[in-house]
Design an enzyme around this catalytic site. Sequence first.
Site, PDB file in Angstrom:
ATOM      1  N   ARG A   1      33.542  40.095  38.887  1.00  0.00           N
ATOM      2  CA  ARG A   1      34.291  39.226  39.793  1.00  0.00           C
ATOM      3  C   ARG A   1      33.363  38.710  40.895  1.00  0.00           C
ATOM      4  NH1 ARG A   1      37.703  43.837  39.078  1.00  0.00           N
ATOM      5  NH2 ARG A   1      39.702  43.345  38.064  1.00  0.00           N
TER       6      ARG A   1
ATOM      7  N   LYS B   1      38.302  46.631  42.168  1.00  0.00           N
ATOM      8  CA  LYS B   1      39.525  46.720  42.963  1.00  0.00           C
ATOM      9  C   LYS B   1      39.907  48.174  43.185  1.00  0.00           C
ATOM     10  CE  LYS B   1      41.576  42.256  41.753  1.00  0.00           C
ATOM     11  NZ  LYS B   1      42.736  41.571  41.168  1.00  0.00           N
TER      12      LYS B   1
ATOM     13  N   HIS C   1      35.261  32.437  38.283  1.00  0.00           N
ATOM     14  CA  HIS C   1      36.313  33.047  37.462  1.00  0.00           C
ATOM     15  C   HIS C   1      36.319  32.477  36.039  1.00  0.00           C
ATOM     16  CE1 HIS C   1      39.929  35.270  36.560  1.00  0.00           C
ATOM     17  NE2 HIS C   1      40.448  34.167  36.046  1.00  0.00           N
TER      18      HIS C   1
ATOM     19  N   ARG D   1      33.818  34.402  34.172  1.00  0.00           N
ATOM     20  CA  ARG D   1      34.397  35.711  33.818  1.00  0.00           C
ATOM     21  C   ARG D   1      35.324  35.536  32.622  1.00  0.00           C
ATOM     22  NH1 ARG D   1      36.150  40.861  35.848  1.00  0.00           N
ATOM     23  NH2 ARG D   1      38.400  41.164  35.858  1.00  0.00           N
TER      24      ARG D   1
ATOM     25  N   HIS E   1      39.846  46.090  34.379  1.00  0.00           N
ATOM     26  CA  HIS E   1      41.298  45.988  34.434  1.00  0.00           C
ATOM     27  C   HIS E   1      41.932  47.373  34.354  1.00  0.00           C
ATOM     28  CE1 HIS E   1      41.343  41.558  32.845  1.00  0.00           C
ATOM     29  NE2 HIS E   1      41.204  41.622  34.145  1.00  0.00           N
TER      30      HIS E   1
ATOM     31  N   TYR F   1      43.287  36.854  27.952  1.00  0.00           N
ATOM     32  CA  TYR F   1      42.073  36.231  27.424  1.00  0.00           C
ATOM     33  C   TYR F   1      42.087  36.100  25.901  1.00  0.00           C
ATOM     34  CZ  TYR F   1      40.236  37.273  32.073  1.00  0.00           C
ATOM     35  OH  TYR F   1      40.055  37.339  33.426  1.00  0.00           O
TER      36      TYR F   1
END
Length: 296
Positions: free
Chosen positions: A146, A170, A240, A243, A266, A275
Amino acid sequence: MTFKAFTDYLLLEKNYSKLTVKAYQSDIESFQNFITNHYKSKSITNVNYPQIRTWIVSLVETGLTNRTINRKISSLNTYYKFLLKVGDISQNPLSKHRALKTSKKVQIPFSEQEIKTVLDDLNFDNSFEGLRNKLIIELFYSTGIRRIELVELKTSSIDIFAKTVKVLGKRNKERIVPLLNSVKETLKKYLEARNNLTIITDSGHLLLTKKGVKIYETLVYRIINDYFSQASAKVKKSPHILRHSFATHLLNQGADLNAVKELLGHTSLAATQVYTHNSITELKKVHLKAHPRSKK
C-alpha cells in the site's frame, strides 16, 4: 471520559495505526465544530440524530462523495459506541443510521505490457531520483504494498540477503513479502545513491526526497501518475492501481487466492476476492482454448 481515552482505546485495544486514529480524530473534530457553530453546543455527547442528519446534509452540499461521508459517520459512530461502552451515554444517536449508497468502483489494472513499457522502455537515469522512482514502481508491482506502507518503510525493513521486506500494515500487523532479484539490484543502486546525499534528516526511512527527508504520499502518487501517463491511456493511474495489478496478474498466472491474501495483508479472503474478476476472464480464455468440447 476524556477524548484521549478514546484515542488510547483505538491505539491500544483496537490496535489501529496512528494515521488511522488521526483520521478518526479529524472526522470527530469536524462534527464538533459543526455542532458548536450551528447549535452553540460544546459537547457532542448529548446530540440527537436530526442534528447529525443536518451535518450529513451539509457534507453532501460541500460536494464530498458518499464514500467519504460514510467514513466520517463511521468515525463518529465508533466514538459513540465507545462512549456507550464506558457508560458516558445511554443511547447511540447513530444506532439506526443507514449508510449512504455508494457505487462500486471498477478498478482497471494496468496490463502486463503497460508495466513492461514503464519499467523496460522508459528512461530512468542513474541519478538519486531516477533510481528512487524506479524502485518505488518496482516495489509496488512486485510486492503489492500500500502507498502508506511504502512511505513508512524503514531501512531496517529490508533484508537484501534474504530478499525480503518487512511491511507494517493496517492495525500494526506485520507481514514478510519476498523481493524479486530485479528489485534487489535496483535497491542496491538506490541505497548507494542515497548514501551520497549531502544531508539525510530521516535516516531511518528507506525512501527519501532529494532533500533527505521521508518521502510523502502526494509525491508518490505524482511519480506513479507521471510515469504511467507515458504508457497507459487509463483514466486512473495511481499506486492502488499498481497494487491491483500485482494481485490480478498473480491470480491470472494461477497463484493461490490465500497466498495473494497474505501478500496483500488482507485480514479476510473477501477483501482479496475483489481482484478475481479479471482472473476469471483469463480462466475462461484458458478453459475455452483447452477444453476438448470447446469447439463443438
